[in-house]
Design an enzyme around this catalytic site. Structure first.
Site: not given
Ligand code: GLN
Length: 478
Positions: A79, A154, A178
């Site tokens: 990532k 994400s 994420s």
């Molecule tokens: N979807 C969640 C957010 O927007 C989690 C994102 C994540 O775990 N980086 O914060």
């Protein structure tokens, strides 16, 4: 050799039996990326030279008769918020468009020591903020199971790359879901480790009390192999813990297990297909002798609000460094600049996307004098209650089963314009993050061609129990 069939274990065996070389395997994945990635946009950048050099080294070791680790020569994707020395690391943001990592993240160092091959960096929502990978400043990633749908986020790029066999496995990061939610949407396995299990050194920070790096893989065994390599104490991350803190699983079969099921996770707002798929797995586990116990997680209804106060607050502090002076693509040369304040405003105004700005504003507000007690402090107190719910539940049960996402993968564009709708996708994943406990997403069914993931939540530092239970469930559903 077909990349579709490869797991870490069979790459390792193939290399030892000289059925193929690490260079051949790496080339096969690079070819696959070249022919396939146009369709799904999982990668932001390919690191072909690095990958081939790493693979050659593995072949060299093998030809010299040296012993190799199980991850040696295994092609992996990373990532783009995790630093790999000398490669660009943008975190999906324009503000870091030209940032080249000057050092390796600790997990990368460990993987390099194990001779893993890095194929490239994958797409993500800017700084990890999102649940669909549509918030990347560079491109959208598509779900390999249905190109009109999102891969989740994400870590959508990493999950889509694994699902589409463009790499054998990948690293993601999980703040509020994420790793797990994209794994669920793409039909692969994803682990959010216990807070402190994996060093965060070299992970571009989003919300430091929540961020964890975790593996994404095709099956539990592979996720476990990666986790075992990247976990453990690191001097450079004071929140990381010694390997001895992790307990071993003694569970021999499903009949040794008490599985907790919280009704709060099966209520309205959860798609019928998702609920039924998870209930079906629970029934199957019960048939095999597992004891099913209902556990109350009473504060679940506050988890999302709590997460969306704490994570933006921490993000607003973490992202202060991107000011065009210390970090970030600077607007200092812009002829309109009159003062230092102009540099800050212009750099941040141009460099951050809409969602990131929204979070900075939310977080700054929640932390500001006069509102701190009412929002941030209150949220921290609620966080403790959420954690206590889990502690109580784990006095009675070994693991907890829930869905990962309340819905099937949604359509591209469907939630992008409505941030609250987007935030609702996280309703079942944020609690484990807030409580700092490990949770895994495991694909259990496909409905209308779309994967559904089971979330297995465990006690702190009992990843091995989660893996064990996950392997029982893998057998039940295949
Ligand atoms: N979807 C969640 C957010 O927007 C989690 C994102 C994540 O775990 N980086 O914060």
């Amino acid at each position: 050799m077909k990349v579709e069939d490869l797991t870490i274990k069979n790459i390792h065996q193939g290399l030892l039996k000289k059925e193929f070389s690490a260079s051949e395997i790496t080339q096969a994945y690079l070819d696959r990326i070249k022919s396939q990635d146009e369709k799904i946009n999982a990668f932001l950048r390919i690191s072909e030279d690095l990958a081939l050099t790493q693979a050659e080294k593995v072949d060299q070791l093998i030809s010299e008769g040296k012993s190799i680790s199980v991850l040696a020569g295994v092609p992996m994707a990373i990532k783009d918020n995790i630093l790999v020395k000398d490669l660009k690391s943008t975190a999906g943001s324009k503000i870091l468009e030209n940032y080249i990592a000057p050092f390796d993240a600790t997990c990368i160092k460990k993987l390099k020591k194990a001779e893993t091959v890095f194929l490239g960096k994958t797409n993500l929502d800017e700084f990890g903020m999102g649940a669909s990978t549509e918030n990347s400043a560079f491109k959208k990633t598509f779900n390999p199971h249905d190109l009109s749908r999102v891969p989740g986020g994400s870590s959508g790029g990493s999950a889509a790359a694994v699902a589409n066999n463009e790499c054998c496995c990948a690293l993601g990061s999980d703040t509020g879901g994420s790793v797990r939610q994209p794994a669920s949407f793409c039909g692969v396995v994803g682990l959010r480790p216990t807070y402190g299990a994996v060093s965060r050194y070299g992970l571009i920070a989003f919300a430091s009390s929540l961020d964890q790096i975790g593996p994404i893989a095709k099956n539990i065994e592979d996720a476990k192999i990666i986790f075992d390599i990247i976990k453990g104490k690191d001097e450079k991350d004071s929140t990381s813990v010694e390997t001895q803190s992790f307990s071993h699983s003694v569970t021999q079969s499903l009949s040794d297990l008490v599985i907790g099921v919280p009704k709060e996770y099966f209520k309205e707002g959860i798609d019928k297909e998702v609920r039924e798929a998870i209930e079906k797995v629970i029934k199957k586990a019960e048939k095999q002798g597992a004891k099913i116990e209902e556990v109350p997680l009473a504060h679940t209804k506050y988890a999302l609000a709590c997460y969306y106060l704490i994570s933006p607050s921490e993000a607003s502090a973490n992202l202060a460094r991107y000011d065009g002076i210390r970090y970030g693509k600077s607007e200092i040369e812009n002829p309109e600049i009159q003062s230092l304040m102009d540099v800050y405003l212009k750099t941040r105004g141009e460099g951050f996307g809409v969602e990131v700005k929204r979070r900075i504003m939310l977080g700054t507000y929640a932390l500001s004098a006069g509102y701190y007690d009412a929002y941030y402090l209150k949220a921290q107190k609620v966080r403790t209650l959420i954690k206590q719910d889990f502690e109580e539940a784990f006095k009675k049960v070994d693991v907890i089963f829930t869905p990962v996402s309340p819905t099937l993968p949604f359509k591209i564009g469907e939630r992008k314009k409505d941030p609250l709708q987007m935030y609702l996708s996280d309703v079942l994943t944020v609690s484990a993050g807030l409580a700092g406990i490990p949770a895994l997403s495991l694909p259990v069914e496909k409905v209308k061609g779309l994967p559904i993931g089971l979330q297995i939540i465990g006690k702190p530092f009992q990843e091995s129990e989660i893996f064990k239970v996950g392997q029982f469930v893998e057998k039940l559903v295949h």
